[in-house]
Each structure stands twice: as C-alpha cells, then as structure tokens.
Write a protein that holds these residues in place. Structure first.
Motif, short mmCIF file in Angstrom:
data_model
loop_
_atom_site.label_atom_id
_atom_site.label_comp_id
_atom_site.label_asym_id
_atom_site.label_seq_id
_atom_site.Cartn_x
_atom_site.Cartn_y
_atom_site.Cartn_z
N PHE A 80 -20.41 -32.80 -7.16
CA PHE A 80 -19.41 -33.75 -6.69
C PHE A 80 -18.32 -33.99 -7.73
O PHE A 80 -17.16 -34.12 -7.38
N VAL A 81 -18.70 -34.01 -9.00
CA VAL A 81 -17.66 -34.12 -10.02
C VAL A 81 -16.88 -32.80 -10.11
O VAL A 81 -15.69 -32.80 -10.37
N LEU A 82 -17.55 -31.70 -9.84
CA LEU A 82 -16.87 -30.40 -9.85
C LEU A 82 -15.81 -30.32 -8.76
O LEU A 82 -14.71 -29.81 -8.99
N VAL A 83 -16.10 -30.85 -7.58
CA VAL A 83 -15.11 -30.89 -6.50
C VAL A 83 -13.90 -31.71 -6.96
O VAL A 83 -12.75 -31.32 -6.74
N SER A 84 -14.16 -32.82 -7.61
CA SER A 84 -13.06 -33.66 -8.10
C SER A 84 -12.20 -32.91 -9.11
O SER A 84 -10.97 -32.95 -9.04
N PHE A 85 -12.83 -32.19 -10.02
CA PHE A 85 -12.07 -31.44 -11.02
C PHE A 85 -11.28 -30.29 -10.39
O PHE A 85 -10.17 -29.99 -10.80
N ARG A 86 -11.85 -29.63 -9.42
CA ARG A 86 -11.20 -28.47 -8.81
C ARG A 86 -10.11 -28.84 -7.80
O ARG A 86 -9.08 -28.17 -7.71
N HIS A 87 -10.37 -29.88 -7.00
CA HIS A 87 -9.48 -30.17 -5.87
C HIS A 87 -8.86 -31.56 -5.90
O HIS A 87 -8.13 -31.92 -4.99
N GLY A 88 -9.19 -32.35 -6.89
CA GLY A 88 -8.58 -33.66 -7.02
C GLY A 88 -9.43 -34.79 -6.46
O GLY A 88 -10.47 -34.58 -5.84
N LEU A 136 -21.20 -25.92 -18.53
CA LEU A 136 -20.56 -25.09 -17.50
C LEU A 136 -19.10 -24.79 -17.84
O LEU A 136 -18.65 -23.66 -17.67
N ILE A 137 -18.39 -25.76 -18.38
CA ILE A 137 -16.98 -25.49 -18.73
C ILE A 137 -16.90 -24.56 -19.94
O ILE A 137 -15.95 -23.79 -20.07
N LYS A 138 -17.90 -24.60 -20.83
CA LYS A 138 -17.93 -23.65 -21.95
C LYS A 138 -18.20 -22.24 -21.45
O LYS A 138 -17.59 -21.28 -21.91
N ALA A 139 -19.13 -22.12 -20.51
CA ALA A 139 -19.52 -20.80 -20.01
C ALA A 139 -18.49 -20.22 -19.05
O ALA A 139 -18.26 -19.01 -19.06
N ALA A 140 -17.91 -21.03 -18.21
CA ALA A 140 -16.97 -20.54 -17.19
C ALA A 140 -15.85 -21.55 -16.98
O ALA A 140 -15.84 -22.27 -15.98
N PRO A 141 -14.90 -21.63 -17.91
CA PRO A 141 -13.86 -22.65 -17.80
C PRO A 141 -13.00 -22.53 -16.55
O PRO A 141 -12.46 -23.52 -16.06
N GLN A 142 -12.88 -21.33 -15.98
CA GLN A 142 -12.05 -21.15 -14.80
C GLN A 142 -12.60 -21.91 -13.59
O GLN A 142 -11.84 -22.23 -12.67
N ILE A 143 -13.87 -22.24 -13.60
CA ILE A 143 -14.45 -23.01 -12.48
C ILE A 143 -13.82 -24.39 -12.40
O ILE A 143 -13.71 -24.97 -11.33
N PHE A 144 -13.39 -24.93 -13.54
CA PHE A 144 -12.81 -26.27 -13.58
C PHE A 144 -11.30 -26.28 -13.41
O PHE A 144 -10.68 -27.33 -13.46
N ASP A 145 -10.70 -25.11 -13.23
CA ASP A 145 -9.25 -25.05 -13.01
C ASP A 145 -8.91 -25.71 -11.70
O ASP A 145 -9.60 -25.53 -10.68
N ARG A 146 -7.84 -26.46 -11.70
CA ARG A 146 -7.40 -27.16 -10.50
C ARG A 146 -6.89 -26.15 -9.47
O ARG A 146 -6.07 -25.31 -9.78
N GLN A 147 -7.43 -26.23 -8.27
CA GLN A 147 -7.03 -25.36 -7.17
C GLN A 147 -6.05 -26.14 -6.30
O GLN A 147 -6.33 -27.27 -5.93
N TYR A 148 -4.95 -25.53 -6.00
CA TYR A 148 -3.92 -26.23 -5.22
C TYR A 148 -3.99 -25.78 -3.76
O TYR A 148 -4.02 -24.62 -3.45
N THR A 149 -4.02 -26.79 -2.89
CA THR A 149 -4.12 -26.56 -1.45
C THR A 149 -2.74 -26.37 -0.86
O THR A 149 -1.80 -27.10 -1.18
N LYS A 150 -2.62 -25.39 0.04
CA LYS A 150 -1.38 -25.20 0.78
C LYS A 150 -1.14 -26.40 1.69
O LYS A 150 -2.07 -26.91 2.28
N ALA A 151 0.07 -26.81 1.81
CA ALA A 151 0.39 -27.95 2.67
C ALA A 151 0.26 -27.60 4.13
O ALA A 151 0.18 -26.52 4.56
#
Length: 190
Positions: free
Chosen positions: A46-54, A175-190
């Motif tokens: 659930f915190v991962l969803v917040s980090f990825r998608h806001g 997890l962020i040390k092992a795979a930092p790209q997982i925490f990159d913010r993903q932007y949703t198309k409008a």
C-alpha cells in the motif's frame, strides 16, 4: 514502453497490490488477543502504490483493502450506539488502511529518495497507529483491564503497530536499495 501508464494499468496494479497485501496479512508473525497482528510486510504494497502512483491512488487502494479486510474478518464489539459502531468501521478499517496511502505525501520534501521512502513509510505507519489508538480509546475502551483507556490503547496498539511499521520501513528501504526503479513515480495518462 511509454513513460505514462493508462488508468487501466494502474487500476490493475492497485488490485494486485491489494491481493498481495491480503496474502501477506495472513502470514502472521505475532497475533494480539483482541485483534491486531505483526505480519510479513502486509503494509508494504500500500505504501508502494502511494510512492508509484501518488496519494490519490494510495488512498483508493487503502480504502479497497479496508473494505476487503472487513469482509474477511470483521468483529465488532458490543457498542452502545451506531456512532461507536461507525467509529470502529472508520478507525479500524477504512481510515486506518487509507492512511498508508499518504506515504508519498510525506516523502516529497526529501531530496534523497531512500530517506523519503523511509520517512514516508514511518509516518504512514504512525497515522495507521493513531487510528488504532483512537479506536482503542473511543470504541474499545471497555477492555482496559484496570488501566485508563488511553494507557491501555497506547500500550496495546503500540505492541503490534510499532514492530509492523518498523518491519515495513526496513522492507521498503531494502526494496529501494535492491530495485530503486520500483519506487519511480508512474504518470497516468489523462
């Protein structure tokens, strides 16, 4: 792959995180007698969803998870009024799990992403603890075993929420040390 995700893809990812969180919630390290347990990273999805998608998607995913948790194991104490019953639903399930979706909000001020993830996860876990604490005082106060409701709720809820939050925070940092790209913010198309 494009930099923006479709809303459908984000929704599917959120549903998968709810499923993963539900499975992890059933892997219990320690269970308290009146509810609450230390689990194997059940708050991390659930915190991962917040980090990825806001925060918006984090709150939505937390709400869905809270509803699912009620369906899977809801037990209500005898309450004198409907307001107390509603307080339990909100504080123990809906708002408590939605609080996990705020992790990204608290991570934003930090330039170092790992520090932001750690702080955001800790504060989101603290907010969930506060929901449980308030529920313990307002709804579950009759189970106080001779202590004041404030003291009993603080000790009881901290005994499982503190380890749960620390485990989640350590898991997020690893997890962020092992795979930092997982925490990159993903932007949703409008």
């Amino acid at each position: 792959m494009s930099k923006s995700y479709s809303k459908t893809r984000v929704l599917v990812e959120c549903a998968l995180m709810v499923a993963i969180g539900t499975v992890l919630a059933n892997i219990k390290i320690f269970t308290m007698p009146n509810g609450g347990s230390v689990t194997l990273l059940s708050m991390l999805p659930f915190v991962l969803v917040s980090f990825r998608h806001g925060v918006k998607w984090g709150l939505f995913t937390g709400l869905v998870n809270g509803c699912l948790q009620m369906l899977l194991g809801f037990w209500a104490p005898p309450t004198p009024t409907f307001i107390y019953f509603l307080g339990e639903i909100l504080l123990d399930y809906l708002v408590a799990f939605m609080a996990l979706g705020t992790a990204e909000f608290f991570a934003r001020p930090f330039k170092n992403r790992m520090v932001g993830v750690a702080v955001g996860t800790a504060i989101a876990g603290f907010l969930r603890f506060m929901c449980s604490f308030l529920s313990g005082v307002l709804v579950w106060g009759n189970l106080n075993e001779g202590l004041s409701a404030w003291t009993y709720s603080l000790v009881y809820n901290a005994s499982y929420m503190l380890p749960e939050t620390l485990i989640t925070m350590v898991g997020a940092v690893l997890l962020i040390k092992a795979a930092p790209q997982i925490f990159d913010r993903q932007y949703t198309k409008a």
